[in-house]
Write a protein that holds these residues in place. Structure first.
Motif, mmCIF file in Angstrom:
data_model
loop_
_atom_site.group_PDB
_atom_site.id
_atom_site.type_symbol
_atom_site.label_atom_id
_atom_site.label_comp_id
_atom_site.label_asym_id
_atom_site.label_seq_id
_atom_site.Cartn_x
_atom_site.Cartn_y
_atom_site.Cartn_z
ATOM 1 N N PHE A 136 23.352 31.199 74.660
ATOM 2 C CA PHE A 136 23.926 31.174 73.324
ATOM 3 C C PHE A 136 23.927 29.760 72.790
ATOM 4 O O PHE A 136 23.655 28.797 73.521
ATOM 5 C CB PHE A 136 25.348 31.764 73.316
ATOM 6 N N SER A 137 24.216 29.641 71.514
ATOM 7 C CA SER A 137 24.253 28.339 70.860
ATOM 8 C C SER A 137 25.564 28.175 70.120
ATOM 9 O O SER A 137 25.871 28.941 69.208
ATOM 10 C CB SER A 137 23.081 28.207 69.883
ATOM 11 N N GLY A 138 26.376 27.214 70.547
ATOM 12 C CA GLY A 138 27.606 26.880 69.821
ATOM 13 C C GLY A 138 28.796 27.692 70.256
ATOM 14 O O GLY A 138 29.708 27.191 70.891
ATOM 15 N N GLN A 139 28.812 28.988 69.919
ATOM 16 C CA GLN A 139 29.935 29.839 70.282
ATOM 17 C C GLN A 139 29.469 31.280 70.379
ATOM 18 O O GLN A 139 28.425 31.642 69.833
ATOM 19 C CB GLN A 139 31.065 29.729 69.261
ATOM 20 N N ILE A 140 30.237 32.083 71.103
ATOM 21 C CA ILE A 140 29.849 33.477 71.287
ATOM 22 C C ILE A 140 31.079 34.284 71.676
ATOM 23 O O ILE A 140 32.053 33.740 72.219
ATOM 24 C CB ILE A 140 28.755 33.600 72.372
ATOM 25 N N ARG A 141 31.036 35.570 71.395
ATOM 26 C CA ARG A 141 32.100 36.473 71.832
ATOM 27 C C ARG A 141 31.657 37.164 73.116
ATOM 28 O O ARG A 141 30.568 37.725 73.194
ATOM 29 C CB ARG A 141 32.406 37.528 70.767
ATOM 30 N N SER A 142 32.519 37.123 74.116
ATOM 31 C CA SER A 142 32.270 37.828 75.368
ATOM 32 C C SER A 142 33.389 38.836 75.588
ATOM 33 O O SER A 142 34.320 38.928 74.778
ATOM 34 C CB SER A 142 32.248 36.836 76.539
ATOM 35 N N ALA A 143 33.329 39.580 76.684
ATOM 36 C CA ALA A 143 34.405 40.512 77.010
ATOM 37 C C ALA A 143 35.694 39.772 77.330
ATOM 38 O O ALA A 143 36.773 40.372 77.362
ATOM 39 C CB ALA A 143 33.993 41.392 78.188
ATOM 40 N N CYS A 144 35.593 38.457 77.551
ATOM 41 C CA CYS A 144 36.768 37.623 77.822
ATOM 42 C C CYS A 144 37.276 36.927 76.559
ATOM 43 O O CYS A 144 38.175 36.097 76.623
ATOM 44 C CB CYS A 144 36.430 36.581 78.879
#
Length: 310
Positions: A136-144
């Motif tokens: 990913f680049s910069g930021q991302i949404r995960s299950a956490c």
């Protein structure tokens, strides 16, 4: 590291074009995320240095940096959308290298961890489940929850995925003095080590125990979890060396990386003094010791950080 021409994993999810270039919030101390404790990407002047300091302070002193940095929209956070340079000098403002060489490297290292851990699990009557690795680049949404590249690579047990912004490798080299391909491989292997902990129930037990612990005790237990992941990375390196993949100086570069991301070294670098009770990944000496221990023996039994002094 002699990685070119070897099998590459299919378990790579490339989300760089979708995850955005900002260093936005939502990254502060989620109990479900296990990550290398590093601040924001290199460069960007005094504003990005402030972001790095806030993120590190959040990790060490237990507050949510997003309360200071903003809500993830990018409006309050400096430094988004920066460029990176690959080995050929080409640039891509989305965070993706113009050349796919680094992605190929990551996919090859991941494949090597898959082969090693599949064999180890099989020898112990178990079945290894390959993790996914999300670029990913910069930021991302995960299950956490939301995660930012400012806090470094991490593993989320909720979705069995390793998350990596590859600009971290540039930062590891230029900002923290931990260069070399095998230093980068160690970072990946450490996060896969958390996946092994998740599959074997170690992580679940830790999370249950942590609920009844005070902050200082939970930090001490977290150190043991992280040092075991370092030891597991060393076990992987042991078998990788047997394949003839490692070159002279490779293991030294991994050990140097472990030194540079020790809690005491990071705190001295960022604030000029150390707060031992806030350590949650281990000192430089501890991280080097457990990485070397796994590498020397290649035995999981030598990675018991919970019943041995660390």
């Amino acid at each position: 590291m002699l990685w070119r021409g070897r099998r590459q994993s299919d378990n790579i999810e490339d989300e760089r074009s979708d995850s955005g270039g900002g260093l936005g919030g939502g990254l502060g101390g989620s109990p479900g995320q296990f990550r290398i404790p590093i601040g924001g990407r290199a460069g960007g002047g005094s504003s990005i240095i402030l972001v790095i300091l806030v993120v590190l302070a959040g990790w060490y002193f237990g507050f949510d940096p997003s309360q200071i940095l903003g809500d993830g929209s990018g409006g309050l956070v400096p430094g988004g959308g920066g460029q990176i340079t690959d080995n050929s000098g080409a640039q891509d403002s989305t965070g993706a290298p113009a050349s796919d060489e680094m992605k190929q490297f990551v996919a090859t290292v991941l494949a090597e961890t898959e082969d090693t851990w599949t064999g180890i699990f099989k020898a112990n009557g178990l079945t290894y489940e390959d993790p996914k690795l999300v670029l990913f680049s910069g930021q991302i949404r995960s299950a956490c929850g939301f995660a930012s590249s400012a806090a470094g690579p991490f593993y989320c047990p909720g979705d069995h995925k390793v998350y990596l912004d590859m600009t971290f490798f540039q930062q590891l080299d230029q900002q923290f003095g931990a260069s070399g391909e095998f230093a980068r491989a160690y970072v990946i292997a450490h996060e896969v080590g958390h996946h092994v902990q998740n599959l074997t129930g170690i992580m679940q037990k830790f999370n249950q125990m942590r609920q009844s612990m005070g902050e200082a005790e939970a930090n001490q237990m977290s150190v043991r979890v992280e040092l075991q992941a370092d030891c597991f990375a060393g076990v992987w390196a042991h078998y990788t060396a047997q394949k003839g993949i490692l070159e002279q100086g490779d293991m030294e570069s991994a050990l140097n990386a472990a030194k540079q991301i020790g809690d005491d070294t990071l705190q001295k670098k960022m604030q000029g003094y150390v707060v031992p009770e806030s350590f949650n990944h281990g000192t430089s000496a501890q991280r080097q010791t457990w990485l070397a221990r796994g590498y020397k023996s290649g035995k999981l039994s030598d990675c018991d950080t919970f019943n041995n002094p660390v």
